[in-house]
Design a protein around this motif. Structure first.
Motif, short mmCIF file in Angstrom:
data_model
loop_
_atom_site.label_atom_id
_atom_site.label_comp_id
_atom_site.label_asym_id
_atom_site.label_seq_id
_atom_site.Cartn_x
_atom_site.Cartn_y
_atom_site.Cartn_z
N ALA A 60 5.93 1.66 -5.07
CA ALA A 60 5.99 3.09 -6.05
C ALA A 60 5.37 2.90 -7.22
N LYS A 61 5.57 1.88 -7.93
CA LYS A 61 4.63 1.62 -9.11
C LYS A 61 3.39 1.44 -8.86
N ALA A 62 2.79 0.71 -7.85
CA ALA A 62 1.44 0.60 -7.38
C ALA A 62 0.89 1.92 -7.14
N PRO A 67 -5.53 4.04 -8.62
CA PRO A 67 -6.21 5.36 -7.84
C PRO A 67 -5.81 5.51 -6.26
N ARG A 68 -5.82 6.67 -5.84
CA ARG A 68 -5.41 6.56 -4.32
C ARG A 68 -6.21 6.01 -3.33
N LYS A 72 -4.64 2.57 -1.22
CA LYS A 72 -4.62 2.45 0.13
C LYS A 72 -5.46 1.25 0.65
N LEU A 73 -6.63 0.85 -0.10
CA LEU A 73 -7.39 -0.24 0.35
C LEU A 73 -6.51 -1.50 0.14
N LEU A 74 -6.02 -1.53 -0.88
CA LEU A 74 -5.32 -2.73 -1.61
C LEU A 74 -4.08 -3.04 -0.66
N LEU A 75 -3.51 -1.78 -0.13
CA LEU A 75 -2.05 -2.05 0.71
C LEU A 75 -2.49 -2.93 1.99
N GLY A 76 -3.58 -2.38 2.74
CA GLY A 76 -4.07 -3.26 3.84
C GLY A 76 -4.39 -4.62 3.66
N GLU A 145 1.33 -7.64 -9.69
CA GLU A 145 0.41 -8.40 -10.39
C GLU A 145 -0.92 -7.59 -10.38
N VAL A 146 -1.38 -7.11 -9.28
CA VAL A 146 -2.35 -5.96 -9.25
C VAL A 146 -2.12 -4.84 -10.30
N THR A 147 -0.90 -4.52 -9.93
CA THR A 147 -0.54 -3.23 -10.76
C THR A 147 -0.46 -3.30 -12.38
#
Length: 378
Positions: A60-62, A67-68, A72-76, A145-147
């Motif tokens: 949720a924080k990420a 940006p959307r 989406k890219l990062l999640l994969g 960490e990315v967030t």
């Protein structure tokens, strides 16, 4: 629970795609590939609980911060990095994606033996394997960490997008292992953020150089950089696996950051080949990627100037004019990294053989000295 849903998705996708790669029953019909996108999209559609778990909070924080398109890219990418591994199958014919915790059989090296044996890939029996619970902690740490990095510097989002757009391997990660020799290696404590200077250099260089290379040559460079050679004999059998996903004791192992340094070095030298497209070389100089007036690249063994026309031409019967080699051979404890790679002529590669570059030069010097001291009749 949300995390159990994730686990079931990951495990079911393995059961649907792994077939007999790791000792299970062969599935009927054509074997499918593991779909990270399928898992990602299923997670994106889920709604979070009123009392969210740690993974739901991190997601949720990420999602709120990034940006959307970046999220989406990062999640994969993070699903691939956190939960999955691509292992060489039992037949050493190819690689296959699987979870890091479901049991499977692979060929494992044995101490003081050159013959691997069939062993169980599972937590506690292979340092690369981790339980689902540990993988989930890795996932949460990476999301967090990315967030944090993005909130500190929003250009991180653009770097992630550009890395994807120019990627040399699918799901190119922004994380690597702090200590690749750790046992187990895949733990949250051993994960490090690795968008370094080499990445910054590659993000500028990749779009410039790819327009000058034929697909065959580009594929050759990327394969040499990121994947293992086919090793069908010896104790470490592998076949085009990701170098950072083989065992750390495998002579072909390299971290992701080491691979980035290799790609950078090969491109730096390549643009300085004789007859390399002058416009692209000029673009590299103007972008500060190489020094203006840098000398032409030479084979470190024969000292001949390397010619791009010979490299980019079709090889004859599989014999390449030039090869990417290692100054200190990997089988003799050299590392696959930028300061140990070089372009070599076919003659230079044959002369060096299994010697180090220093040993090769000494051998040649000794030969020339003896020839001058004791010339032989023609």
């Amino acid at each position: 629970m949300f995390q159990e849903d994730i686990r079931q998705l990951l495990e079911q996708e393995e059961l649907d795609t792994v077939s007999d790669a790791f000792g299970g029953d062969k599935t009927q019909g054509r074997t499918k590939k593991y779909s990270v996108v399928k898992i990602r999209d299923a997670i994106l559609k889920k709604t979070f609980a009123k009392a969210p778990s740690d993974v739901e909070l991190a997601l949720a924080k990420a999602k709120a911060a990034l940006p959307r398109k970046v999220f989406k890219l990062l999640l994969g990418n993070l699903i691939r990095f956190s939960f999955l591994i691509e292992l060489t199958n039992l037949k050493v014919g190819s690689t296959k994606l699987k979870t890091r915790w479901l049991q499977g059989y692979i060929l494992m090296p044995q101490k003081e033996s050159f013959k691997p044996v069939r062993g169980s890939f599972q937590p506690g029996n292979d340092p690369r394997s981790s339980s689902f619970e540990v993988c989930l902690l890795v996932f949460i740490k990476c999301l967090t960490e990315v967030t944090k990095k993005y909130e500190e510097d929003s250009t991180v989002g653009q770097k992630i997008l550009r890395l994807h757009a120019s990627s040399s391997v699918p799901y190119e990660s922004v994380f690597d292992y702090t200590n690749p020799h750790a046992t187990p290696v895949h733990t949250p404590e051993n994960i490090s953020w690795v968008l370094n200077d080499d990445v910054d250099w590659l993000l500028k260089a990749r779009p410039l150089i790819k327009s000058s290379l034929k697909k065959k040559l580009l594929d050759k460079i990327q394969t040499k950089t990121y994947k293992t050679d086919r090793a069908l004999t010896g104790k470490d059998k592998t076949n085009r696996a990701k170098r950072w996903e083989v065992l750390a004791g495998d002579f072909q192992h390299a971290t992701l950051t080491e691979c980035w340094s290799v790609e950078r070095k090969l491109y730096e030298d390549l643009v300085c080949f004789k007859n390399f497209p002058i416009d692209t070389r000029s673009d590299f100089e103007l972008a500060g990627l190489i020094k203006i007036g840098r000398p032409l690249s030479r084979c470190p063994v024969t000292n001949e100037v390397l010619d791009f026309k010979r490299l980019s031409g079709d090889s004859v019967h599989g014999k390449a004019e030039y090869q990417a080699g290692h100054k200190h051979p990997l089988k003799r404890a050299g590392r696959h990294r930028g300061d140990n790679v070089c372009w070599q002529s076919a003659d230079g590669n044959r002369i060096q053989g299994d010697l180090t570059l220093a040993e090769t030069r000494k051998l040649l010097d000794d030969i020339f000295q003896r020839s001058n001291e004791n010339p032989q009749p023609s």
